[in-house]
Design a protein around this motif. Sequence first.
Motif, short mmCIF file in Angstrom:
data_model
loop_
_atom_site.label_atom_id
_atom_site.label_comp_id
_atom_site.label_asym_id
_atom_site.label_seq_id
_atom_site.Cartn_x
_atom_site.Cartn_y
_atom_site.Cartn_z
N GLN A 454 0.83 -1.21 0.00
CA GLN A 454 0.00 0.00 0.00
C GLN A 454 0.86 1.25 0.00
O GLN A 454 0.58 2.23 -0.71
CB GLN A 454 -0.93 0.00 1.22
N LYS A 455 1.96 1.23 0.78
CA LYS A 455 2.90 2.36 0.80
C LYS A 455 3.51 2.57 -0.58
O LYS A 455 3.64 3.70 -1.07
CB LYS A 455 4.00 2.12 1.83
N GLU A 456 3.87 1.45 -1.21
CA GLU A 456 4.45 1.52 -2.56
C GLU A 456 3.46 2.14 -3.54
O GLU A 456 3.82 2.99 -4.36
CB GLU A 456 4.84 0.11 -3.02
N TRP A 457 2.20 1.71 -3.41
CA TRP A 457 1.18 2.25 -4.33
C TRP A 457 0.99 3.75 -4.12
O TRP A 457 0.86 4.51 -5.09
CB TRP A 457 -0.16 1.54 -4.13
N ILE A 458 0.92 4.21 -2.89
CA ILE A 458 0.71 5.64 -2.61
C ILE A 458 1.80 6.47 -3.28
O ILE A 458 1.52 7.51 -3.91
CB ILE A 458 0.68 5.89 -1.09
N LYS A 459 3.04 6.06 -3.17
CA LYS A 459 4.15 6.81 -3.79
C LYS A 459 4.06 6.77 -5.32
O LYS A 459 4.28 7.78 -5.99
CB LYS A 459 5.49 6.24 -3.32
N TYR A 460 3.71 5.60 -5.85
CA TYR A 460 3.57 5.45 -7.31
C TYR A 460 2.40 6.30 -7.83
O TYR A 460 2.52 7.00 -8.83
CB TYR A 460 3.37 3.97 -7.63
N PHE A 461 1.30 6.23 -7.11
CA PHE A 461 0.10 7.02 -7.48
C PHE A 461 0.40 8.52 -7.41
O PHE A 461 -0.01 9.28 -8.28
CB PHE A 461 -1.05 6.65 -6.53
N ALA A 462 1.15 8.93 -6.37
CA ALA A 462 1.51 10.35 -6.23
C ALA A 462 2.30 10.84 -7.43
O ALA A 462 2.10 11.97 -7.91
CB ALA A 462 2.31 10.55 -4.95
N GLU A 463 3.19 10.01 -7.94
CA GLU A 463 4.00 10.38 -9.10
C GLU A 463 3.13 10.52 -10.35
O GLU A 463 3.26 11.47 -11.12
CB GLU A 463 5.10 9.32 -9.32
N LYS A 464 2.21 9.58 -10.53
CA LYS A 464 1.33 9.60 -11.70
C LYS A 464 0.35 10.78 -11.64
O LYS A 464 -0.09 11.29 -12.68
CB LYS A 464 0.56 8.29 -11.80
N LEU A 465 -0.01 11.19 -10.42
CA LEU A 465 -0.95 12.31 -10.26
C LEU A 465 -0.43 13.60 -10.87
O LEU A 465 -1.20 14.45 -11.32
CB LEU A 465 -1.24 12.54 -8.78
N THR A 482 -3.00 2.13 -11.69
CA THR A 482 -1.78 2.13 -10.89
C THR A 482 -1.73 0.93 -9.93
O THR A 482 -0.66 0.37 -9.68
CB THR A 482 -1.64 3.44 -10.09
N ALA A 483 -2.88 0.56 -9.39
CA ALA A 483 -2.93 -0.63 -8.53
C ALA A 483 -2.57 -1.87 -9.34
O ALA A 483 -1.80 -2.74 -8.88
CB ALA A 483 -4.32 -0.77 -7.91
N LYS A 484 -3.09 -1.95 -10.55
CA LYS A 484 -2.80 -3.08 -11.43
C LYS A 484 -1.32 -3.12 -11.80
O LYS A 484 -0.70 -4.19 -11.85
CB LYS A 484 -3.67 -2.98 -12.69
N ASP A 485 -0.74 -1.94 -12.04
CA ASP A 485 0.67 -1.85 -12.46
C ASP A 485 1.61 -2.50 -11.44
O ASP A 485 2.63 -3.10 -11.81
CB ASP A 485 1.08 -0.39 -12.66
N ILE A 486 1.29 -2.34 -10.15
CA ILE A 486 2.22 -2.87 -9.14
C ILE A 486 1.70 -4.15 -8.48
O ILE A 486 2.26 -4.63 -7.50
CB ILE A 486 2.53 -1.81 -8.06
N GLY A 487 0.60 -4.70 -9.04
CA GLY A 487 0.06 -5.97 -8.53
C GLY A 487 -0.65 -5.84 -7.19
O GLY A 487 -0.61 -6.77 -6.38
N LEU A 488 -1.32 -4.70 -6.96
CA LEU A 488 -2.06 -4.49 -5.71
C LEU A 488 -3.55 -4.62 -5.97
O LEU A 488 -4.08 -4.12 -6.97
CB LEU A 488 -1.76 -3.09 -5.15
N ASN A 489 -4.24 -5.29 -5.06
CA ASN A 489 -5.70 -5.36 -5.14
C ASN A 489 -6.26 -3.93 -5.05
O ASN A 489 -5.94 -3.21 -4.09
CB ASN A 489 -6.23 -6.21 -3.99
N GLN A 495 -8.61 1.56 0.30
CA GLN A 495 -8.51 1.62 1.76
C GLN A 495 -7.34 2.49 2.21
O GLN A 495 -7.46 3.29 3.15
CB GLN A 495 -8.37 0.22 2.35
N ALA A 496 -6.21 2.35 1.54
CA ALA A 496 -5.04 3.15 1.89
C ALA A 496 -5.33 4.64 1.70
O ALA A 496 -4.92 5.49 2.52
CB ALA A 496 -3.84 2.73 1.03
N SER A 497 -6.05 4.97 0.63
CA SER A 497 -6.39 6.37 0.36
C SER A 497 -7.31 6.93 1.43
O SER A 497 -7.08 8.03 1.94
CB SER A 497 -7.07 6.48 -1.02
N TYR A 498 -8.35 6.18 1.76
CA TYR A 498 -9.27 6.66 2.79
C TYR A 498 -8.56 6.83 4.13
O TYR A 498 -8.84 7.77 4.88
CB TYR A 498 -10.47 5.70 2.93
#
Length: 530
Positions: A454-465, A482-489, A495-498
């Motif tokens: 989830q931490k990895e996704w937040i950083k990746y999502f922040a970059e794409k934003l 972005t979740a699909k890109d890093i293999g996250l459900n 949930q991490a965003s909320y």
Amino acid sequence: MHWADVIAKKLIEEKKVDKYVVATGITPSGHIHIGNARETLTADAIYKSLKNMDVKAELIFIADTYDPLRKLYPFLPKEFEQYIGMPLSEIPCPEGCCESYAEHFLKPYLESLDNLGIEITTYRADKLYKEGLYDEKIKIALENREKIMEILNKFRSTPLPEDWYPINVVCENCGKLKTKVLKYYSEKEEVYYKCEICGVEGVVKPYKGRAKLPWRVDWPARWSIFNVTIEPMGKDHAAAGGSYDTGVLIAREVYNYEPPKKVVYEWIQLKVGNKAIPMSSSKGVVFAVKDWTYIAHPEILRYLIMRSKPTKHIDFDLKKIPDLVDEYDRLEEFYFNNKDKDDLNEDDLEKIRIYELSTPKIPETKPFVVPYRFCSIIAQLTYNEEKNDVDMERVFEILKRNNYNVENIDEFSLKKLKDRLLMARNWALKYGEKLIIIDENEAKEIYEKLKDKQKEWIKYFAEKLKTAEFDALSLHELIYQTAKDIGLNPRDAFQASYMILLGKKYGPKLGSFLATLGRDFVLRRYSLFD
């Protein structure tokens, strides 16, 4: 065919009269709630159906303002104990703002009826009695005392005492209706009584407000006074041996009047937690009609009643107001998409009719609509405390980012939108969930407790934003991609965003929520964790 049209059609077939009088009423002993409003709105629907069938009709409302205060209700101060037994119209206003106790509760309800689009002729029982409108009916009741006793005793386990009279006298000394009739002299038309409270003895002639018929006699007398043709009533009055059954016999055998057709309605129950409790003013289980427009437009309350047959009970849950409004919005869209079609089936025609009966002022074109739940979010984010109002410029900015076309909103839609924003905010703060965005320090603490992925996704999502289109649809797609890109459900991404926004695992639709919060805020929040 809608239930109101079915009832009106049957009434016209059964009763051939010059004018169909639809009656309704209430005893204003406490806050008049939406359970009470079911009777009035049911009567109004039947009245509108009769008018739609091109017959002469009238809708009347009789407030039982001359009923006595029966006990000290929970909402009354202790000193009101002295008024128990007095007519409601003769008791002081509990808050000193109206001319009487009765008016304190009746006035806001009548104002609400106007908002609900109900055209009604209102009568107050205390004035009817004081003007002498009941005098002849009282005389007939007294002269038919034994016949009335015989009728009432048919439905009683314990017969009425032999010295019972069908009249309650207002004591000239203490003003209470707790008196005992000693004798009636028909040739003089005089009633001798003794007060059971203060002991005073007196005589009444003429009546003109000095006496009142008991409810089971008052009701059939009222039918004959106003030529009532049909009347909705709660299931308690309509139960076997209830006041309608005795009223039918008294109307026919004493007042020589054919009783009105009855329309029985079920209670509206207020959801409190997991329990559904019948609304009751005396028990304090209420949602007052006067408070409805604090959270929703009047047509939503009408829709709540119109969509169900009167015999079906309604569970009313304040937490589900957004769902109720959504249903109405879908019905409105259906109406404007189908109202001019000639090939509609029975179900579709009924939907059209429910909308017509729910909406007092149907607009010429389909209004611009923003969902209620989304309005509750927008309003909380754009509310200006100093101006005590929403900032409509910010509202429009948010709507644009959420893919709404706001360029050509008509004046009607604009007012309705602003009203809904304020109503939805009121609902959210009192009955829904207050939108609280956590501060950055708390967000950082929560971030540290998230799963590594989830931490990895937040950083990746922040970059794409940084290069993303900042509208609801684009953001929604970006979350999934972005979740699909890093293999996250994707569920874990939501949930991490909320969690870093609201401090909990759920919240509003995320794409729309992020667009609503705005690019600068969202970029800063997701970039906190480098």
